[in-house]
Design an enzyme around this catalytic site. Sequence first.
Site, mmCIF file in Angstrom:
data_model
loop_
_atom_site.group_PDB
_atom_site.id
_atom_site.type_symbol
_atom_site.label_atom_id
_atom_site.label_comp_id
_atom_site.label_asym_id
_atom_site.label_seq_id
_atom_site.Cartn_x
_atom_site.Cartn_y
_atom_site.Cartn_z
ATOM 1 N N ASN A 72 32.732 76.636 49.715
ATOM 2 C CA ASN A 72 33.081 77.819 48.919
ATOM 3 C C ASN A 72 32.982 77.536 47.432
ATOM 4 O O ASN A 72 32.461 78.354 46.657
ATOM 5 C CB ASN A 72 34.496 78.285 49.263
ATOM 6 C CG ASN A 72 34.528 79.128 50.528
ATOM 7 O OD1 ASN A 72 33.543 79.760 50.890
ATOM 8 N ND2 ASN A 72 35.664 79.131 51.207
ATOM 9 N N ASP A 116 31.242 82.565 54.083
ATOM 10 C CA ASP A 116 31.283 83.579 55.143
ATOM 11 C C ASP A 116 30.108 83.409 56.102
ATOM 12 O O ASP A 116 30.258 83.575 57.326
ATOM 13 C CB ASP A 116 31.245 84.981 54.530
ATOM 14 C CG ASP A 116 32.530 85.325 53.794
ATOM 15 O OD1 ASP A 116 33.527 84.601 53.960
ATOM 16 O OD2 ASP A 116 32.526 86.321 53.037
ATOM 17 N N GLU A 153 39.165 78.266 58.178
ATOM 18 C CA GLU A 153 37.972 77.644 58.756
ATOM 19 C C GLU A 153 38.245 77.009 60.109
ATOM 20 O O GLU A 153 37.472 76.180 60.586
ATOM 21 C CB GLU A 153 37.405 76.590 57.786
ATOM 22 C CG GLU A 153 38.305 75.398 57.541
ATOM 23 C CD GLU A 153 39.266 75.593 56.392
ATOM 24 O OE1 GLU A 153 39.687 74.590 55.799
ATOM 25 O OE2 GLU A 153 39.614 76.751 56.081
ATOM 26 N N ASP A 175 38.043 72.355 63.193
ATOM 27 C CA ASP A 175 38.134 72.617 61.761
ATOM 28 C C ASP A 175 36.791 72.244 61.121
ATOM 29 O O ASP A 175 36.283 71.131 61.335
ATOM 30 C CB ASP A 175 39.263 71.783 61.139
ATOM 31 C CG ASP A 175 39.487 72.125 59.676
ATOM 32 O OD1 ASP A 175 40.364 72.947 59.395
ATOM 33 O OD2 ASP A 175 38.795 71.543 58.824
ATOM 34 N N ILE A 176 36.197 73.188 60.379
ATOM 35 C CA ILE A 176 34.937 72.904 59.686
ATOM 36 C C ILE A 176 35.221 71.939 58.541
ATOM 37 O O ILE A 176 36.058 72.215 57.675
ATOM 38 C CB ILE A 176 34.302 74.200 59.151
ATOM 39 C CG1 ILE A 176 34.028 75.171 60.308
ATOM 40 C CG2 ILE A 176 33.006 73.897 58.408
ATOM 41 C CD1 ILE A 176 33.546 76.532 59.859
#
Length: 517
Positions: free
Chosen positions: A182, A191, A217, A174-175
Site C-alpha cells: 500500500n 485492493d 490482509e 496473512d499476506i
Amino acid sequence: MAPKPLQILVVDDDPAIVRLVTQMLSTAGYEVREAQDGREALEMIHESCPDLVISDWDMPELNGLELSRQLRQDELPHYVYVLLLTAKTHSDDMIAGLAAGADDFVSKPIRSGELLARIAAARRMLELERLLRASSKEDPLTGAINRRTFYELFDREWKRSVRYGLPLSCVLLDIDFFKKINDTHGHPAGDSVLRAVAKFLHAQCRATEYVCRYGGEEFCVLLPETDERGASIWAERVRAALSELVVPVSGGALRVTGSFGVAERLDDMRGPETVVDVADQALIVAKQSGRDRVVTARSLGDAMSNLASGKHDNPLAGVLARDVMGVLVHSLHQDDNIQRAAEFFLQLRLGSVPVIDDDGKLVGVVSEKDLMTLDVSGESWDRKVRDIMKRNVVCYEETVPAESVFQFLCRVSIRRVVVVRDGHPTGIISRSSLIRWFRNWVLTNRDQLPDHEAERKRLHAGVMLTARALAECAEALPGKLLLDERNFIPYAVGEATRMQELINDLLGHCQSVGTAY
C-alpha cells in the site's frame, strides 16, 4: 445465463381454482407446486421453501391471513413473497392482510394478465432481496464471505463434526508485508492484490470449503472433514502456488507471499472462535520466524517436546517469567463501567486487559469479546466491569521459571497469561513474547564459528542495529504524538509497544554478547 424460474406454491381448498392458477403459471414458465390448505402448505414450505406463495384468503383450519402471519414468524432460508387471492376489496381488509405479512393481492375472479403482472413485480422485489442478502454475506471488495457468515458456517460444521466424529480444521493466511504494498504502490494496488488472492484461494478450494476475508490482509479458510495434517498439506501447497502468483497493477506487476497458521478442532475446545484463535497463534509464530511459511498448532507443542527431550539446548534454562514478559502498562478497575471499558479498548487497541481491585491486585480479566456479547441497550453500558469479567485468570509469579509458562501455553488454547508480583499484575506473557525470545536466542547462540572474532562482530552488529532502531523509534515519538493531539494515546501505546519489543531484543542480544566475550 437465464434467470432461475420462480418456484411458486399455490394454496387453495378449491381444486378448480388451483388448476386454473397452475395452468396460467405453467404456461408462463414458472415452476408450480400445489397445496389444498394452509396446514399442508406450511409442511411443504418447511420441506422445500418456494420463492412465492399464492394463497386463497378464506380456507378452513388455516386461512391465508394466518398462513402469512406464520411465515413471517418462521425462520426460513430466504424471504417468501405472499400474494393473497381474495374477493375482499374493503380498505380495512387490505390493511389487515398487509399487517399479517401479505405482500400483494389479486382480486377474484382471477385474470391472467393481472396475475402475471403482479408476479413480475414480485420477481423484481425478490431479485433485489437476493442481491441484498448476498451483499450482507460477502466482503464487497473480494467477494469472499464475511466474518459473520463465516462463523455461521463454522458453527454448522462444528456441530456436524461433533455429531459424526469428523475432523474440522481452519487455516489463517496473512499476506506478507501488505502495508509495504500500500505504501509503495498505493491502495488501488493493495485492493488488486486482495482481490487476486481471494480469487486464487477460491480456486484452491472445493465446493464444501469456505474462504473468508477475516480482516485487513487476513483470510481464513474453513476445511471440513480435514485433520491438521491434511490442512497443513493443503496450506503448504497453497503457499508454494501463491509465491508464483503474478498480480497485474498499474505500471507493472507484483508477486506476494503468505504466512499460514493451521489448527484443528479438538475435544477440549469450546467453539469455532477457539480454533481460529489457535490458528492465529500459529500464524504469529509463522510471521515471527520469517514469514512465507506454514506453522501448525501441533508443531508448537512439538517444539516444547524437543526441548524437554534434550535434543537441543534449552533457551529458557535459568530464565524467569519476568525476563520474557511484556511489561503491563494498563489495567481496568473492577468498578469501571462498561462504557469506560469500551472506550479503553477503542483508544488503546488492546484485545484484553487485567482487572484490579482497590488494592491494585488482580481479580479478573476482560476482553473485547466479553463486551461484544452484551446487549446494546443503555442499561448494559452502565454495568460494572466486575459483572462481565472472567475471574478464573491464569497467572504466574514473576519468579516462576519461564519454561513452566511455555509448557502451559503449549498444552492449552489460551493466548496469554498474566504475570504478578504479590498478587499485583506486572506483565503479560504470550506466545508472541516467547517466540521473540527464541528468535533472539537462535540468532545469538548458534554453534561457534571457526572465526571467533567474526562471531563476536556479528553479535556486536546485532546489538548496534537493535539499539539504532530503538533510538530512531524514541526520536520519532514526539513528532508522532503531535500529529493528532486529540488521539495521541493510540500513537503512544503503539510506539511504546514497539520499543518494548526492541528492548527485549536488545537484552537478548546483550546477554549473548556477554557470553561471547
